[in-house]
Every structure is written in structure tokens, then in C-alpha cells.
Design an enzyme around this catalytic site. Structure first.
Site, mmCIF file in Angstrom:
data_model
loop_
_atom_site.group_PDB
_atom_site.id
_atom_site.type_symbol
_atom_site.label_atom_id
_atom_site.label_comp_id
_atom_site.label_asym_id
_atom_site.label_seq_id
_atom_site.Cartn_x
_atom_site.Cartn_y
_atom_site.Cartn_z
ATOM 1 N N ASP A 129 -10.505 8.283 5.213
ATOM 2 C CA ASP A 129 -10.070 7.328 4.204
ATOM 3 C C ASP A 129 -9.253 8.020 3.119
ATOM 4 O OD1 ASP A 129 -11.395 5.386 5.568
ATOM 5 O OD2 ASP A 129 -12.969 5.054 4.083
ATOM 6 N N GLN A 158 -1.529 3.751 2.221
ATOM 7 C CA GLN A 158 -1.694 2.764 1.159
ATOM 8 C C GLN A 158 -0.331 2.197 0.766
ATOM 9 O OE1 GLN A 158 -3.507 6.000 -0.911
ATOM 10 N NE2 GLN A 158 -5.397 4.850 -1.295
ATOM 11 N N ARG A 177 -4.691 3.238 9.688
ATOM 12 C CA ARG A 177 -5.090 1.991 9.031
ATOM 13 C C ARG A 177 -4.136 1.772 7.867
ATOM 14 N NH1 ARG A 177 -10.277 2.785 6.212
ATOM 15 N NH2 ARG A 177 -11.239 2.678 8.262
ATOM 16 N N LYS A 180 -3.417 -2.239 1.423
ATOM 17 C CA LYS A 180 -2.624 -2.425 0.200
ATOM 18 C C LYS A 180 -2.930 -1.322 -0.805
ATOM 19 C CE LYS A 180 -2.119 -7.424 0.623
ATOM 20 N NZ LYS A 180 -2.268 -8.739 -0.061
ATOM 21 N N ALA A 182 -6.594 0.347 -3.271
ATOM 22 C CA ALA A 182 -7.683 -0.161 -4.111
ATOM 23 C C ALA A 182 -7.932 0.625 -5.385
ATOM 24 C CB ALA A 182 -8.980 -0.206 -3.293
ATOM 25 N N HIS A 220 -7.400 -9.279 4.041
ATOM 26 C CA HIS A 220 -8.082 -10.572 4.084
ATOM 27 C C HIS A 220 -7.101 -11.710 3.823
ATOM 28 C CE1 HIS A 220 -11.172 -7.603 2.699
ATOM 29 N NE2 HIS A 220 -11.825 -8.150 3.696
ATOM 30 N N ARG A 282 -14.258 -3.432 -4.805
ATOM 31 C CA ARG A 282 -14.074 -4.690 -4.088
ATOM 32 C C ARG A 282 -13.910 -5.847 -5.070
ATOM 33 N NH1 ARG A 282 -14.116 -0.986 -1.239
ATOM 34 N NH2 ARG A 282 -11.967 -1.235 -1.860
#
Length: 327
Positions: A129, A158, A177, A180, A182, A220, A282
Site C-alpha cells: 500500500d 494514487q 491498484r 484516488k 486518502a 465506490h 475513511r
């Protein structure tokens, strides 16, 4: 403003310590799959039953003691053994700072090498990550070093980063992966406007679908998902070249629907006691998720200290902004 508040809360050490002490009592149980391996394996099996794979994150980051980094490594090795033992469809996601990147590069690389080696033995993929920009290049360095020995490792791009296109092209032959982003980053490193971030996100996804190895599309946003559906159909991109990803506990109906439609779908499944920073980010990404917290924040005595601290922080920030507007 809410995004800034939750990002600040995610870095509050007092609240992080309180969260570990009191467990998943701030609404986080809705988006964190338990605190131990037994609970997370149960969650993975439930997802697998619906045709959904998982990427498992043993929560934790910004570790500054070598013994804590070693403990994190041992826990992740246990997760890998559990994935193999239970024959579940899952792979690993991890953060380099949890494994010692802030202590010493060699410590982190050694821990990661052991994890990737064990995962390789069982045919399990490991995703590294991405964190804040202060750890961006060292994380790419870790990936470069590991790739000299192993082919079961990939990372994250990202979309809010100004140089995301450059990173994507450099690592096009990796399983990536695309997200956007975070973290709160300064204007010299990242786009600040949602429209700019979304446009770059779509651009990166399309390029990697056409030129890359395997693309995990982490969003999402149903509008972006629908756009990708049309794009892969129009360009005859086979299903085995990509997957959609969402976070555990978010938009469950859409997750199930996409899997039912025959798309490869993977749920990002976090677990563990060090859940606080993850949870606050989140909320920063989607502040309306505060509804998950509001119903449970003040309903038990053990939550009072956390509730008071959060409430005081929010009130202070709101008051400060209100005063600025009056000037």
C-alpha cells in the site's frame, strides 16, 4: 472542512491509544472485520461464498519501534498461513511503515522479504500500500528491491498525485491498484480539486487497462464504475485483466451486484486493534459516514473519553473557522 478534521483526528495519538483500549466501539465494527485472524477468516469466507475475493490488511502504520515492526511481521505471516490453511480466496495488503520503514530501510526490507517469500511459497500475492508522500519514494524503492527476487508483489498508484502518470508508466508491468488517494497532501504534490482527481483517476485506469499487467480499480463511485464497464466493453478488454475493489462494509449491495454480473471483485478487508487511523481516513474520504459513528459514540461509559475528545476537537475547529469568517 470535515475532510481536514478527520485527517487531523487520524493523526491524534491520544485518540489512537484510547481506540486501542476500548476496541471497535466508535462505529468502526461496520468497516473493520474484527480484531483477530479467526474473525477475519470468517469474513473472508462469507465474501468468497458470494464470489468475492479479498485483500487482507492487518491494520497498523507509523511504527517507530523495531519490536513492534517484528510483531506486525509475525502477525502478517500468521495471516498468510491462515489463508493457505483455510483455502480462502485472498491476498495480502500491507503498509511499509508498519514494518519498520520509519525505523530503518533495511529493517523494513528484511521484514517484507520474509513476508513476500512466505506468500510466494503458497502462491499468494502481496500488495504494498502507498501512504503519504513522505514515504512515496522509499516505498517504490522497497518494491524495486523485492522485484529483483519475487514476482508476487505489486503496489498502488494514487490519482491525486501530480506525477501519478509517470509512476504508472514506470510500473506498468506490475499488478497495480489505482486509487484516488486518502491523505492530505500539499498543492505542490497533489491535485486539490475533486474534478481534477476524478479526471486523472479515469485517465490512469484507462491507460493501465490498455497497457498494463493487471488493474485493480478501487472506487465506490458508481459513475466511474459504469464508465469503466463501457470502456472495457468498447475495447474488448477481457475480465481476467482487471477487477473492481471496494472497502469492507461500504456499498455492500453494489459489491454483490458487480460480482453477480460476472466481474472480478475484491473487497479490501482490514482487521486488528490498530484500526483508528484507517477508520478516520475513511470518514475523511466520505464524511457522510459519520452516521456510522453517531449512533454508537456516546451510548456506553467506556466511550465517554473518546467522545469528549472528538467532540472538543470538532467544536474547536468549527469555532475557529466561524471566527475566521467573521473577520
Amino acid at each position: 472542512m470535515l475532510k481536514d478534521i478527520f485527517i487531523s483526528l487520524s493523526q491524534n495519538q491520544f485518540l489512537n491509544s484510547a481506540a486501542k483500549k476500548y476496541g471497535l466501539k466508535m462505529g468502526a465494527q461496520s468497516v473493520v472485520a474484527g480484531t483477530n485472524i479467526e474473525e477475519v477468516i470468517k469474513s473472508i469466507k462469507e465474501l468468497n461464498a458470494h464470489g468475492i475475493s479479498s485483500t487482507v490488511d492487518n491494520l497498523g502504520e507509523f511504527v517507530f519501534k523495531e519490536e513492534e515492526a517484528t510483531q506486525a511481521k509475525e502477525q502478517i505471516l500468521k495471516v498468510i498461513e491462515a489463508i493457505h490453511e483455510h483455502k480462502v480466496d485472498a491476498h495480502i495488503s500491507l503498509k511499509p511503515t508498519q514494518l519498520g520503514l520509519d525505523i530503518e530501510y533495511s529493517v523494513c526490507l528484511s521484514n517484507l522479504r520474509e513476508i513476500v517469500n512466505r506468500a510466494k511459497h503458497y502462491g499468494i500475492f502481496v500488495n504494498i500500500d502507498m501512504e503519504d508522500t513522505g514515504h512515496l519514494q522509499p516505498t517504490f524503492d522497497v518494491l524495486d528491491d523485492l522485484s529483483k527476487e519475487y514476482d508476487n508483489v505489486g503496489t498502488v498508484i494514487q490519482a491525486y498525485l501530480l506525477r501519478a502518470d509517470e509512476y504508472l508508466k514506470k510500473y506498468k508491468n506490475y499488478r497495480l491498484r489505482i486509487v484516488k488517494g486518502a491523505y492530505k497532501e500539499p498543492i505542490e504534490y497533489a491535485y486539490q480539486n475533486k474534478r481534477d482527481i476524478d479526471a486523472n483517476f479515469i485517465k490512469l485506469i484507462e491507460w493501465h487497462l490498455l497497457n498494463g499487467k493487471f488493474t485493480s480499480i478501487a472506487t465506490h463511485d458508481h459513475m466511474i464504475i459504469n464508465h469503466v464497464k463501457e470502456f472495457v466493453k468498447r475495447n474488448n478488454i477481457p475480465n481476467d485483466q482487471y477487477e473492481f475493489q471496494m472497502l469492507y462494509g461500504f456499498r455492500k449491495d453494489m459489491q454483490l451486484q458487480l460480482a453477480k454480473e460476472g466481474y472480478n471483485f475484491c473487497t479490501y478487508v482490514p482487521f486488528g486493534n490498530d484500526w483508528y487511523g484507517y477508520f478516520m481516513r475513511r470518514l475523511a474520504e466520505r464524511p457522510q459516514n459519520i452516521n456510522l459513528v453517531a449512533k454508537q459514540l456516546f451510548n456506553k461509559k467506556t466511550n465517554t473519553v473518546i467522545g469528549v475528545a472528538v467532540g472538543s476537537f470538532l467544536l474547536g475547529r468549527l469555532t475557529k473557522n466561524a471566527n475566521k469568517k467573521r473577520r
